[in-house]
Motif scaffolding. Structure first.
Motif, PDB file in Angstrom:
ATOM      1  N   LEU A  79      47.372  47.279  42.542  1.00  0.00           N
ATOM      2  CA  LEU A  79      47.846  46.901  41.455  1.00  0.00           C
ATOM      3  C   LEU A  79      46.797  46.628  40.309  1.00  0.00           C
ATOM      4  O   LEU A  79      46.551  47.554  39.077  1.00  0.00           O
ATOM      5  N   ALA A  80      45.648  46.034  40.605  1.00  0.00           N
ATOM      6  CA  ALA A  80      44.673  45.690  39.609  1.00  0.00           C
ATOM      7  C   ALA A  80      43.939  46.969  39.178  1.00  0.00           C
ATOM      8  O   ALA A  80      43.419  47.127  38.208  1.00  0.00           O
ATOM      9  N   LYS A  81      43.615  48.011  40.456  1.00  0.00           N
ATOM     10  CA  LYS A  81      42.668  48.782  40.252  1.00  0.00           C
ATOM     11  C   LYS A  81      43.773  50.098  39.518  1.00  0.00           C
ATOM     12  O   LYS A  81      42.956  50.640  38.609  1.00  0.00           O
ATOM     13  N   SER A  82      44.856  50.127  39.629  1.00  0.00           N
ATOM     14  CA  SER A  82      45.543  51.142  38.817  1.00  0.00           C
ATOM     15  C   SER A  82      45.787  50.813  37.556  1.00  0.00           C
ATOM     16  O   SER A  82      45.868  51.770  36.626  1.00  0.00           O
ATOM     17  N   LEU A  83      45.766  49.708  36.959  1.00  0.00           N
ATOM     18  CA  LEU A  83      45.970  49.228  35.731  1.00  0.00           C
ATOM     19  C   LEU A  83      44.825  49.241  34.871  1.00  0.00           C
ATOM     20  O   LEU A  83      44.605  49.359  33.728  1.00  0.00           O
ATOM     21  N   ASP A  84      43.454  48.811  35.651  1.00  0.00           N
ATOM     22  CA  ASP A  84      42.253  48.908  35.065  1.00  0.00           C
ATOM     23  C   ASP A  84      42.169  48.368  33.879  1.00  0.00           C
ATOM     24  O   ASP A  84      41.786  49.569  32.789  1.00  0.00           O
ATOM     25  N   THR A  85      42.420  47.277  33.445  1.00  0.00           N
ATOM     26  CA  THR A  85      42.098  46.490  32.168  1.00  0.00           C
ATOM     27  C   THR A  85      41.695  45.142  32.314  1.00  0.00           C
ATOM     28  O   THR A  85      41.932  44.341  33.161  1.00  0.00           O
ATOM     29  N   PRO A  86      41.152  44.770  31.109  1.00  0.00           N
ATOM     30  CA  PRO A  86      40.486  43.232  31.334  1.00  0.00           C
ATOM     31  C   PRO A  86      41.403  42.234  31.421  1.00  0.00           C
ATOM     32  O   PRO A  86      41.425  41.106  31.535  1.00  0.00           O
ATOM     33  N   LYS A  87      42.639  42.713  31.069  1.00  0.00           N
ATOM     34  CA  LYS A  87      43.829  41.631  31.139  1.00  0.00           C
ATOM     35  C   LYS A  87      44.165  41.167  32.425  1.00  0.00           C
ATOM     36  O   LYS A  87      44.936  40.298  32.551  1.00  0.00           O
ATOM     37  N   ILE A  88      43.734  42.040  33.316  1.00  0.00           N
ATOM     38  CA  ILE A  88      44.146  41.965  34.707  1.00  0.00           C
ATOM     39  C   ILE A  88      42.993  41.204  35.457  1.00  0.00           C
ATOM     40  O   ILE A  88      42.092  41.551  35.352  1.00  0.00           O
ATOM     41  N   LYS A  89      43.696  39.900  35.883  1.00  0.00           N
ATOM     42  CA  LYS A  89      42.640  38.986  36.691  1.00  0.00           C
ATOM     43  C   LYS A  89      43.077  39.291  38.335  1.00  0.00           C
ATOM     44  O   LYS A  89      44.017  39.016  38.792  1.00  0.00           O
ATOM     45  N   TYR A  90      41.968  39.875  38.834  1.00  0.00           N
ATOM     46  CA  TYR A  90      42.028  40.186  40.449  1.00  0.00           C
ATOM     47  C   TYR A  90      41.368  39.003  41.112  1.00  0.00           C
ATOM     48  O   TYR A  90      40.131  38.708  40.949  1.00  0.00           O
ATOM     49  N   PHE A  91      42.176  38.472  42.160  1.00  0.00           N
ATOM     50  CA  PHE A  91      41.512  37.437  43.146  1.00  0.00           C
ATOM     51  C   PHE A  91      41.730  37.777  44.534  1.00  0.00           C
ATOM     52  O   PHE A  91      42.980  38.002  44.983  1.00  0.00           O
ATOM     53  N   ARG A  92      40.642  37.738  45.242  1.00  0.00           N
ATOM     54  CA  ARG A  92      40.738  37.884  46.671  1.00  0.00           C
ATOM     55  C   ARG A  92      41.061  36.765  47.451  1.00  0.00           C
ATOM     56  O   ARG A  92      40.524  35.580  46.853  1.00  0.00           O
ATOM     57  N   GLY A  93      41.446  36.400  48.368  1.00  0.00           N
ATOM     58  CA  GLY A  93      41.677  35.201  49.304  1.00  0.00           C
ATOM     59  C   GLY A  93      43.022  34.620  49.139  1.00  0.00           C
ATOM     60  O   GLY A  93      43.784  35.406  48.582  1.00  0.00           O
ATOM     61  N   ASN A  94      43.173  33.545  49.766  1.00  0.00           N
ATOM     62  CA  ASN A  94      44.496  32.977  49.562  1.00  0.00           C
ATOM     63  C   ASN A  94      44.708  31.662  48.858  1.00  0.00           C
ATOM     64  O   ASN A  94      45.754  31.015  48.973  1.00  0.00           O
ATOM     65  N   LYS A  95      43.626  31.163  48.443  1.00  0.00           N
ATOM     66  CA  LYS A  95      43.534  29.955  47.680  1.00  0.00           C
ATOM     67  C   LYS A  95      42.843  30.126  46.354  1.00  0.00           C
ATOM     68  O   LYS A  95      41.844  30.790  46.079  1.00  0.00           O
ATOM     69  N   PHE A  96      43.472  29.444  45.394  1.00  0.00           N
ATOM     70  CA  PHE A  96      43.142  29.801  44.019  1.00  0.00           C
ATOM     71  C   PHE A  96      43.615  28.613  43.179  1.00  0.00           C
ATOM     72  O   PHE A  96      44.894  28.215  43.492  1.00  0.00           O
ATOM     73  N   GLY A  97      42.988  27.941  42.266  1.00  0.00           N
ATOM     74  CA  GLY A  97      43.353  26.907  41.435  1.00  0.00           C
ATOM     75  C   GLY A  97      42.872  27.278  39.843  1.00  0.00           C
ATOM     76  O   GLY A  97      41.851  27.746  39.848  1.00  0.00           O
ATOM     77  N   TYR A  98      43.630  26.810  39.074  1.00  0.00           N
ATOM     78  CA  TYR A  98      43.248  26.744  37.671  1.00  0.00           C
ATOM     79  C   TYR A  98      44.132  25.869  36.866  1.00  0.00           C
ATOM     80  O   TYR A  98      45.039  25.380  37.307  1.00  0.00           O
ATOM     81  N   SER A  99      43.445  25.492  35.682  1.00  0.00           N
ATOM     82  CA  SER A  99      44.170  24.550  34.863  1.00  0.00           C
ATOM     83  C   SER A  99      44.941  25.270  33.685  1.00  0.00           C
ATOM     84  O   SER A  99      44.275  26.065  32.936  1.00  0.00           O
TER      85      SER A  99
END
Length: 108
Positions: A79-99
């Motif tokens: 999905l991230a590669k096909s859309l190829d725009t800076p608006k897409i944030k691609y993350f690998r892995g199964n854990k992620f956090g943000y505020s």
């Protein structure tokens, strides 16, 4: 009820495996992260959408990304590669956090 004034929908980490989303005209924030979901989602059904979090799902986007999108978070490389725009944030892995802050912060 039609939830005409729904602005934010956060269903993160609820073990939801099926969902039927309606045309929410006021929706700006959609968070479906970390649910075992797999389907095609057309973000154009949300004319005011700003932020979408699909982290840890197998949700695919069908159609073009709306101009209103500021951020789309995904772990789906295709999905991230096909859309190829800076608006897409691609993350690998199964854990992620943000505020996330919504509104005005008067002091620290």
């Amino acid at each position: 009820t039609d939830l005409l004034f729904l602005v934010s929908l956060d269903l993160t980490c609820n073990q939801i495996s099926k969902i039927q989303l309606k045309h929410f005209t006021s929706l700006k924030i959609l968070k479906l992260a970390l649910n075992p979901l797999s389907f095609k989602l057309d973000l154009n059904m949300f004319p005011n959408i700003d932020t979408v979090d699909l982290f840890g799902t197998d949700i695919k986007h069908s159609g073009q990304i709306p101009n209103t999108i500021r951020e789309l978070i995904t772990t789906n490389f295709k999905l991230a590669k096909s859309l190829d725009t800076p608006k897409i944030k691609y993350f690998r892995g199964n854990k992620f956090g943000y505020s996330d802050n919504i509104g005005v912060r008067r002091s620290m």
